[in-house]
Scaffold this motif. Structure first.
Motif, PDB file in Angstrom:
ATOM      1  N   MET A   1       8.577  32.539  -7.755  1.00 59.82           N
ATOM      2  CA  MET A   1       7.974  31.828  -6.713  1.00 59.82           C
ATOM      3  C   MET A   1       7.387  30.522  -7.231  1.00 59.82           C
ATOM      4  O   MET A   1       6.757  30.522  -8.273  1.00 59.82           O
ATOM      5  CB  MET A   1       6.867  32.637  -6.133  1.00 59.82           C
ATOM      6  N   ASN A   2       7.525  29.605  -6.430  1.00 56.69           N
ATOM      7  CA  ASN A   2       7.061  28.286  -6.809  1.00 56.69           C
ATOM      8  C   ASN A   2       5.854  27.935  -5.947  1.00 56.69           C
ATOM      9  O   ASN A   2       5.980  27.706  -4.765  1.00 56.69           O
ATOM     10  CB  ASN A   2       8.194  27.296  -6.618  1.00 56.69           C
ATOM     11  N   PHE A   3       4.685  27.933  -6.559  1.00 55.46           N
ATOM     12  CA  PHE A   3       3.454  27.644  -5.818  1.00 55.46           C
ATOM     13  C   PHE A   3       2.932  26.225  -6.052  1.00 55.46           C
ATOM     14  O   PHE A   3       1.790  25.942  -5.820  1.00 55.46           O
ATOM     15  CB  PHE A   3       2.364  28.646  -6.201  1.00 55.46           C
ATOM     16  N   ARG A   4       3.725  25.423  -6.460  1.00 56.77           N
ATOM     17  CA  ARG A   4       3.289  24.049  -6.685  1.00 56.77           C
ATOM     18  C   ARG A   4       3.088  23.356  -5.341  1.00 56.77           C
ATOM     19  O   ARG A   4       3.822  23.584  -4.396  1.00 56.77           O
ATOM     20  CB  ARG A   4       4.319  23.266  -7.444  1.00 56.77           C
ATOM     21  N   THR A   5       2.117  22.543  -5.330  1.00 56.66           N
ATOM     22  CA  THR A   5       1.864  21.808  -4.098  1.00 56.66           C
ATOM     23  C   THR A   5       2.731  20.553  -4.089  1.00 56.66           C
ATOM     24  O   THR A   5       2.831  19.830  -5.076  1.00 56.66           O
ATOM     25  CB  THR A   5       0.387  21.402  -3.974  1.00 56.66           C
ATOM     26  N   ARG A   6       3.327  20.381  -3.001  1.00 55.79           N
ATOM     27  CA  ARG A   6       4.169  19.195  -2.857  1.00 55.79           C
ATOM     28  C   ARG A   6       3.343  18.038  -2.322  1.00 55.79           C
ATOM     29  O   ARG A   6       2.498  18.222  -1.455  1.00 55.79           O
ATOM     30  CB  ARG A   6       5.309  19.456  -1.898  1.00 55.79           C
ATOM     31  N   HIS A   7       3.612  16.909  -2.846  1.00 55.36           N
ATOM     32  CA  HIS A   7       2.930  15.708  -2.357  1.00 55.36           C
ATOM     33  C   HIS A   7       3.764  15.143  -1.226  1.00 55.36           C
ATOM     34  O   HIS A   7       4.919  14.796  -1.393  1.00 55.36           O
ATOM     35  CB  HIS A   7       2.792  14.662  -3.468  1.00 55.36           C
ATOM     36  N   ARG A   8       3.145  15.088  -0.119  1.00 55.41           N
ATOM     37  CA  ARG A   8       3.840  14.519   1.034  1.00 55.41           C
ATOM     38  C   ARG A   8       3.606  13.010   1.064  1.00 55.41           C
ATOM     39  O   ARG A   8       2.481  12.548   0.960  1.00 55.41           O
ATOM     40  CB  ARG A   8       3.313  15.105   2.334  1.00 55.41           C
ATOM     41  N   GLU A   9       4.669  12.302   1.262  1.00 58.20           N
ATOM     42  CA  GLU A   9       4.560  10.861   1.377  1.00 58.20           C
ATOM     43  C   GLU A   9       4.372  10.523   2.850  1.00 58.20           C
ATOM     44  O   GLU A   9       4.926  11.170   3.725  1.00 58.20           O
ATOM     45  CB  GLU A   9       5.817  10.191   0.850  1.00 58.20           C
ATOM     46  N   ASP A  10       3.567   9.505   3.079  1.00 57.58           N
ATOM     47  CA  ASP A  10       3.362   9.067   4.456  1.00 57.58           C
ATOM     48  C   ASP A  10       4.661   8.455   4.962  1.00 57.58           C
ATOM     49  O   ASP A  10       5.344   7.709   4.246  1.00 57.58           O
ATOM     50  CB  ASP A  10       2.240   8.027   4.527  1.00 57.58           C
ATOM     51  N   PRO A  11       4.990   8.724   6.201  1.00 56.72           N
ATOM     52  CA  PRO A  11       6.236   8.138   6.732  1.00 56.72           C
ATOM     53  C   PRO A  11       6.078   6.618   6.904  1.00 56.72           C
ATOM     54  O   PRO A  11       5.028   6.126   7.295  1.00 56.72           O
ATOM     55  CB  PRO A  11       6.411   8.818   8.078  1.00 56.72           C
ATOM     56  N   GLU A  12       7.119   5.878   6.602  1.00 56.80           N
ATOM     57  CA  GLU A  12       7.124   4.428   6.728  1.00 56.80           C
ATOM     58  C   GLU A  12       8.160   4.030   7.769  1.00 56.80           C
ATOM     59  O   GLU A  12       9.196   4.677   7.904  1.00 56.80           O
ATOM     60  CB  GLU A  12       7.473   3.772   5.395  1.00 56.80           C
ATOM     61  N   ILE A  13       7.854   2.969   8.468  1.00 54.68           N
ATOM     62  CA  ILE A  13       8.808   2.456   9.450  1.00 54.68           C
ATOM     63  C   ILE A  13       9.758   1.522   8.716  1.00 54.68           C
ATOM     64  O   ILE A  13       9.339   0.589   8.040  1.00 54.68           O
ATOM     65  CB  ILE A  13       8.075   1.710  10.582  1.00 54.68           C
ATOM     66  N   ASN A  14      11.033   1.769   8.895  1.00 52.37           N
ATOM     67  CA  ASN A  14      12.038   0.939   8.253  1.00 52.37           C
ATOM     68  C   ASN A  14      12.257  -0.302   9.134  1.00 52.37           C
ATOM     69  O   ASN A  14      12.744  -0.216  10.250  1.00 52.37           O
ATOM     70  CB  ASN A  14      13.332   1.733   8.087  1.00 52.37           C
ATOM     71  N   LEU A  15      11.908  -1.467   8.623  1.00 53.62           N
ATOM     72  CA  LEU A  15      11.966  -2.700   9.384  1.00 53.62           C
ATOM     73  C   LEU A  15      13.303  -3.420   9.264  1.00 53.62           C
ATOM     74  O   LEU A  15      13.557  -4.372   9.997  1.00 53.62           O
ATOM     75  CB  LEU A  15      10.841  -3.645   8.956  1.00 53.62           C
ATOM     76  N   ILE A  16      14.137  -3.048   8.402  1.00 55.79           N
ATOM     77  CA  ILE A  16      15.399  -3.749   8.176  1.00 55.79           C
ATOM     78  C   ILE A  16      16.295  -3.715   9.418  1.00 55.79           C
ATOM     79  O   ILE A  16      16.819  -4.754   9.825  1.00 55.79           O
ATOM     80  CB  ILE A  16      16.100  -3.198   6.922  1.00 55.79           C
ATOM     81  N   PRO A  17      16.510  -2.576  10.084  1.00 59.43           N
ATOM     82  CA  PRO A  17      17.326  -2.612  11.310  1.00 59.43           C
ATOM     83  C   PRO A  17      16.690  -3.462  12.412  1.00 59.43           C
ATOM     84  O   PRO A  17      17.383  -4.153  13.156  1.00 59.43           O
ATOM     85  CB  PRO A  17      17.416  -1.143  11.743  1.00 59.43           C
ATOM     86  N   PHE A  18      15.365  -3.459  12.488  1.00 57.80           N
ATOM     87  CA  PHE A  18      14.663  -4.267  13.482  1.00 57.80           C
ATOM     88  C   PHE A  18      14.898  -5.760  13.227  1.00 57.80           C
ATOM     89  O   PHE A  18      15.167  -6.535  14.140  1.00 57.80           O
ATOM     90  CB  PHE A  18      13.168  -3.927  13.445  1.00 57.80           C
ATOM     91  N   ILE A  19      14.823  -6.182  11.973  1.00 61.58           N
ATOM     92  CA  ILE A  19      15.058  -7.574  11.620  1.00 61.58           C
ATOM     93  C   ILE A  19      16.509  -7.963  11.896  1.00 61.58           C
ATOM     94  O   ILE A  19      16.797  -9.064  12.375  1.00 61.58           O
ATOM     95  CB  ILE A  19      14.676  -7.816  10.143  1.00 61.58           C
ATOM     96  N   ASP A  20      17.446  -7.059  11.609  1.00 63.54           N
ATOM     97  CA  ASP A  20      18.862  -7.337  11.887  1.00 63.54           C
ATOM     98  C   ASP A  20      19.096  -7.582  13.373  1.00 63.54           C
ATOM     99  O   ASP A  20      19.811  -8.509  13.758  1.00 63.54           O
ATOM    100  CB  ASP A  20      19.730  -6.166  11.411  1.00 63.54           C
ATOM    101  N   VAL A  21      18.494  -6.763  14.232  1.00 59.50           N
ATOM    102  CA  VAL A  21      18.657  -6.921  15.676  1.00 59.50           C
ATOM    103  C   VAL A  21      18.049  -8.237  16.136  1.00 59.50           C
ATOM    104  O   VAL A  21      18.635  -8.966  16.944  1.00 59.50           O
ATOM    105  CB  VAL A  21      18.033  -5.723  16.431  1.00 59.50           C
ATOM    106  N   LEU A  22      16.891  -8.586  15.618  1.00 58.53           N
ATOM    107  CA  LEU A  22      16.255  -9.848  15.997  1.00 58.53           C
ATOM    108  C   LEU A  22      17.090 -11.054  15.557  1.00 58.53           C
ATOM    109  O   LEU A  22      17.182 -12.050  16.282  1.00 58.53           O
ATOM    110  CB  LEU A  22      14.853  -9.944  15.401  1.00 58.53           C
ATOM    111  N   LEU A  23      17.700 -10.999  14.400  1.00 52.40           N
ATOM    112  CA  LEU A  23      18.543 -12.106  13.957  1.00 52.40           C
ATOM    113  C   LEU A  23      19.782 -12.255  14.840  1.00 52.40           C
ATOM    114  O   LEU A  23      20.200 -13.370  15.154  1.00 52.40           O
ATOM    115  CB  LEU A  23      18.951 -11.914  12.502  1.00 52.40           C
ATOM    116  N   VAL A  24      20.367 -11.161  15.268  1.00 43.00           N
ATOM    117  CA  VAL A  24      21.520 -11.225  16.160  1.00 43.00           C
ATOM    118  C   VAL A  24      21.116 -11.820  17.501  1.00 43.00           C
ATOM    119  O   VAL A  24      21.816 -12.671  18.066  1.00 43.00           O
ATOM    120  CB  VAL A  24      22.160  -9.823  16.327  1.00 43.00           C
ATOM    121  N   ILE A  25      19.965 -11.421  18.017  1.00 41.05           N
ATOM    122  CA  ILE A  25      19.477 -11.971  19.292  1.00 41.05           C
ATOM    123  C   ILE A  25      19.188 -13.466  19.132  1.00 41.05           C
ATOM    124  O   ILE A  25      19.506 -14.273  20.012  1.00 41.05           O
ATOM    125  CB  ILE A  25      18.231 -11.199  19.766  1.00 41.05           C
TER     126      ILE A  25
END
Length: 143
Positions: A1-25
């Motif tokens: 059994m593995n009782f190690r605590t996992r470090h959860r990373e905070d979720p980040e918003i990926n801005l690259i698709p948003f920037i791509d859409v804005l450049l196309v517009i």
């Protein structure tokens, strides 16, 4: 059994698709926008509210009627050619080349009639020309 605590990373918003859409517009808007050349030529014509000036001693009034007849210093010019008008201007001014021509043209007069007066003044050696206008109240005014 593995009782190690996992470090959860905070979720980040990926801005690259948003920037791509804005450049196309942005590219789409730049390509589809029409630029009117006439917006550069918007002018506001001045209103002639000037009060009439006193007659100058070296002033010659040329009247152009709606049907294209000319009058130089209250004398009717017999004909509508530039040569006859230039001769009438020369006869009225004599050798005085400092005379100011006040051009009073009817609002319905053709553009060619006004140009003919200007051409006749040039042929007569007169270089000072002004246009008489009508003020808002109907009184004649000269610049």
């Amino acid at each position: 059994m593995n009782f190690r605590t996992r470090h959860r990373e905070d979720p980040e918003i990926n801005l690259i698709p948003f920037i791509d859409v804005l450049l196309v517009i942005l590219i789409f808007v730049m390509l589809t926008t029409t630029y009117a050349k006439f917006t550069e030529l918007k002018i506001n014509l001045p209103v002639a509210n000037a009060q009439s000036t006193k007659p100058r001693p070296k002033e010659l009034v040329v009247v152009v009627t709606a049907d294209g007849r000319y009058s130089v210093d209250n004398r009717q010019v017999e004909g509508r050619s530039v040569e006859l008008l230039a001769a009438a201007l020369t006869a009225s001014t004599g050798a005085n080349r400092d005379t100011v021509i006040v051009l009073t043209a009817d609002a319905s007069a053709t553009h060619q009639s006004v140009i003919n007066v200007m051409d006749a003044a040039r042929r007569a050696g007169l270089s000072q020309l002004t246009f008489a206008t009508q003020g808002q109240m109907g009184a004649a005014a000269q610049p």
